[in-house]
Structure formats: C-alpha cells, structure tokens
Enzyme design. Structure first.
Site, short mmCIF file in Angstrom:
data_model
loop_
_atom_site.label_atom_id
_atom_site.label_comp_id
_atom_site.label_asym_id
_atom_site.label_seq_id
_atom_site.Cartn_x
_atom_site.Cartn_y
_atom_site.Cartn_z
N CYS A 1 0.83 -1.21 0.00
CA CYS A 1 0.00 0.00 0.00
C CYS A 1 0.87 1.26 0.00
O CYS A 1 1.50 1.57 -1.01
CB CYS A 1 -0.97 -0.04 1.18
SG CYS A 1 -2.36 1.10 0.98
N HIS B 1 -3.63 -5.52 1.24
CA HIS B 1 -3.33 -5.82 2.64
C HIS B 1 -3.82 -7.24 2.96
O HIS B 1 -4.70 -7.77 2.29
CB HIS B 1 -4.06 -4.85 3.58
CG HIS B 1 -3.50 -3.47 3.59
ND1 HIS B 1 -2.27 -3.17 4.12
CD2 HIS B 1 -4.03 -2.29 3.14
CE1 HIS B 1 -2.05 -1.86 4.01
NE2 HIS B 1 -3.09 -1.31 3.42
#
Length: 481
Positions: free
Chosen positions: A326, A426
């Site tokens: 991310c 994630h």
C-alpha cells in the site's frame, strides 16, 4: 460497556473474548466502540472501514464486521490532527482542539449506529476509549461516560495490574468521576494478573470497599492474547520468534495496518526485525518489507532522513528482495504527487525511492474493498483487502503487474529483475497460500501453519480463560437489568 482506567489495559481483547463467550452460548452478540483512534483499520462487509479491534471482535462474535460497530474512527495524520471517519466514510480532517466542537453532532451518528446494532442483537458489548477518568474531556464526550449516560448502558471498569498501581487507578477513577458518572459503574475487573491470586484477595476487597463496586473477576495474564491482531501501535513491538530468514521492517511515524506482519511472526523459520529510528537496515535481511502508511509523503521523507533509502538500495544491489504494501508500494515508485492536499498542503510532490518504474497521484477517492485473485505469472491464489487513496501507474505496473484480481483490475508492480514488488493488497500473508509462496521465494522453510485457524483457536482458548476467571453470568445479568 467495558471502560478502562487507562489505555492498553486490555479492553479490546476482553470484549473480543466476551463476544466469543456469549456467542458460544447461542446469543446474537455485536461489538461496538463509539469512538476509536487507530491507523490499524479493517474493511467491512458494507463497504466502509472500522478499527481493526472491532473487526476482531466481530469475528469472535461470529458475524461480519459492519461500519456501525465503530461509527467514529480517528486516523492520526499528525501529532495534533486526524482524519475523521464516520460510519465507515471519511468526512474530513480535524485538529485535536477543533475536533472537540465536532462531538455533539457525532453523538447522533454514534447513537444511530448503536440503535441499529441493538435492534439486531441479544447483547451488545461496548468498548470505551482511553481512560474513564479523563474528566478534562468529559464535556461533549462520546467515547466513555458521555455515551454510557446517553445510551443508558451499565459500565464495568477494567484496571491492568501488570502496569502497577491498579488499586490507585480503580479507586482514583471513583474519586475523580462526578456522582452520576460513577453511578453508571456496576463492577470492576482486574486484568493481567501474574502469580498467586490469593495474594491479591485483600486488594480486591479494598477496591470493593472504597468504591462500592463489586469485583467481577481477577483475570490472570493470558500470553497468547498478544498474538491476536492489535488495535494500535502499542501492539506493534511485541516480541517475535527467532528464525533463519530475516524480514526487516522500517518503523515510520505513521505506520498503518501493521497487522500485515502478524502471520510472518508466527512462522517458525522467519524472524521479523523492526528497524527503529537511528538503526540501519540489517545486512542479513532476505526481505525488506515497507508496510502501509497513513501519511505516505511524510513517512517517505522520514525514511530518507534516517538513511534507509541508501540502505534499501544497497540491499537490492546485494540481491535482497523488497516488498511494499500500500503506502510502502507508493514509496517504491519514482514520484508521489498530492495535487489535492490529501496529506497536507495541496500541490506537494516528492521523489520516490525509484526501485519501481511507477508513479502515484493521491486522489480524493478512497478504495475500500475485499479482494481475491491470483499472482502473476505463477497463478497462486490470494485474498485480502484494499484500503488506500491514490492511483499508481507506470511501465512496471503495465508490463509486470503483481496480481490479477477477480474484480477485473490488475494490481501492483514488479521490477524487471523480479526482486522488488509493490501491491495495494493488505492481508496478503494471512492467506496461507501466499505466505507459502513468499517463504519459498525467500528460501525459508514452509510450515503447516493455518493462520486463520490459529486466530480462532486463540479466541476459543481466551474465552475459556475468561469463563474460568470472570463472573460471566453476573456480566450478562447486568445487561438484562
């Protein structure tokens, strides 16, 4: 409602354990936290985000997480300001002083969400925030006694004996609360006791006599609770196991979603090394993992100020691998642009680490989505979630995407030599298949670890622990009143 004498006294895990206790009794249980402050967040089934602790509590209760389980989430972006998420959606940013004026209107959202959960449940277990005795914040409070009074919810107060001073903390809370607030407390719990419980019987009696609150239990320390996903940064630095393969993780000020590391910490062949400010990246690392960030530009500047950019490039030259998750993925590119002022002043730009030929523009749209797919080109399945602001593109993403997602999007990027990878997904390592893939790439021994089953096993054993040491029938009777 479970309130605490302070932060990190174990409220979140006690609520998770009690969710499992009462769900196993056949009750429809829902967790609820009016206001949370954490950069460890989870995507909900209804397309929003809540604190990671409430997602764990929902799991313990056997239900899908909902935005109504944590209607106000504060995600710190600076020392004095936070992004404000209401019922799963970002509504703006506020500095600490300014936020106090927001609370009256936020109470309406809090009570709305609480009402929705109450309508579908036999039992709602509410978690307070910080300390019940923060009388300086009592006016307009939506997180502790302000909520308890508004919703007429009985309170149980928790103190942590492992920190020391638990008698003073419990008795002192009664001393500083006004009479009406103190009357909401119907009992107390002493958490994380070590040693012979008989040695603290007089302490429990003393608290009960001084406060008038009945003792509901003395809970012995349960070490495996630390292996469950943590609510905030206090859980980041738990001790991990030693292993033959080192994964180094630079710790930046605004690190987020660091529970991505938890499954790796459970692998017997892996040692997760947190690299603190002032330290260098260990030369023996097989992988440097750049985790998520709430404020990517500031964290990238911090990394460079520490000299970690130099260490990272030397690591790659030595043949080491790098994975950016991310915000960490955004840092690996050539540039990050913030034309709308998402992370501060509008128009900021910064050069990236230059290890991937991609660039990121921070946008006003936030992607919140559970995802599945396969990695390219080996086809290994993956599952996880996206939670990010920004669009990343460039040759490495076009020619060598990391994954093909089931929603039709291609995710991430891989360098030409295959040593540097970035992804927006994630939860990658919680998927046993993906974790095995990465262990193989790193030359680590694979294991038979089933991570999700491990989490459920710990929740079950913790529930057994609470059943043995708490008056759970008494707690349930309080809710019936």
């Amino acid at each position: 409602m479970v309130q605490g004498t302070g932060s990190n006294v174990g409220k979140s895990l006690l609520v998770a354990g009690l969710c499992r206790v009462f769900a196993r009794r056949g009750l429809k249980v829902r967790p609820f936290k009016p206001q949370n402050m954490s950069n460890n967040a989870a995507v909900t089934a209804d397309g929003g985000e809540i604190g990671r602790a409430q997602a764990l509590q929902a799991r313990a209760a056997g239900v899908a997480p909902s935005v109504h389980m944590n209607p106000v989430l504060l995600k710190p972006q600076s020392e004095i300001g936070s992004q404000v998420v209401v019922q799963g959606r970002v509504v703006g940013t506020a500095k600490a002083r300014e936020y106090q004026s927001w609370k009256p209107r936020l109470m309406a959202a809090v009570l709305d969400s609480f009402g929705r959960l109450s309508a579908e449940a036999d039992l709602v277990l509410v978690e307070g925030a910080g300390s019940a005795s923060e009388v300086n914040l009592r006016a307009g409070d939506i997180a502790n006694m302000g909520f308890a009074r508004a919703a007429d919810v009985p309170v149980v107060l928790v103190g942590d004996i492992d920190r020391g001073g638990v008698i003073a903390s419990l008795v002192g809370t009664k001393a500083v609360l006004d009479e009406a607030d103190a009357a909401m407390i119907r009992g107390f719990i002493v958490n994380r006791f070590r040693g012979d419980p008989a040695l603290f019987e007089s302490g429990m009696r003393f608290v009960a006599e001084r406060t008038g609150w009945p003792a509901l239990g003395l809970v012995p320390h349960f070490s495996d609770a630390a292996r469950l996903p943590a609510e905030d940064g206090l859980g980041l630095r738990r001790e991990g196991r030693k292993g033959s393969v080192v994964v180094a993780v630079p710790v930046t000020p605004w690190i987020s979603n660091f529970d991505d590391l938890d499954p790796l910490r459970e692998e017997p062949g892996v040692e997760v090394v947190l690299v603190e400010p002032g330290q260098t990246l260990p030369v023996e690392a097989a992988l440097v993992l750049l985790p998520g960030s709430k404020t990517t530009i500031d964290d990238l500047m911090f990394m460079c100020a520490q000299g970690w950019d130099i260490d990272l490039k030397a690591h790659v030259r030595r043949g080491g691998r790098v994975l950016g998750l991310c915000g960490g993925y955004q840092m690996l590119g050539t540039r990050i642009d913030d034309p709308f002022g998402i992370e501060g002043e509008a128009g900021r730009s910064i050069e990236g680490l230059g290890l991937l030929d991609v660039a990121t523009t921070l946008t006003t749209r936030k992607r919140l989505e559970a995802v599945t797919g396969t990695t390219i080109p080996d086809g290994t399945p993956l599952s996880g979630y996206e939670m990010h602001i920004g669009e990343t593109s460039g040759p490495d993403a076009t020619s060598r995407a990391f994954a093909q997602l089931a929603n039709g999007h291609r995710d991430g990027a891989v360098s030409a030599d295959g040593r540097v990878t970035g992804t927006y997904v994630h939860g990658l390592f919680a998927d046993d298949r993906q974790r095995a893939r990465w262990l193989q790439l790193l030359g680590a021994e694979t294991s038979d670890l089933a991570y999700e089953a491990l989490v459920d096993d710990i929740l079950d054993r913790f529930a057994d622990h609470l059943e043995a040491h708490l008056d759970c029938d008494g707690l349930l009777a309080l809710s019936a009143r």
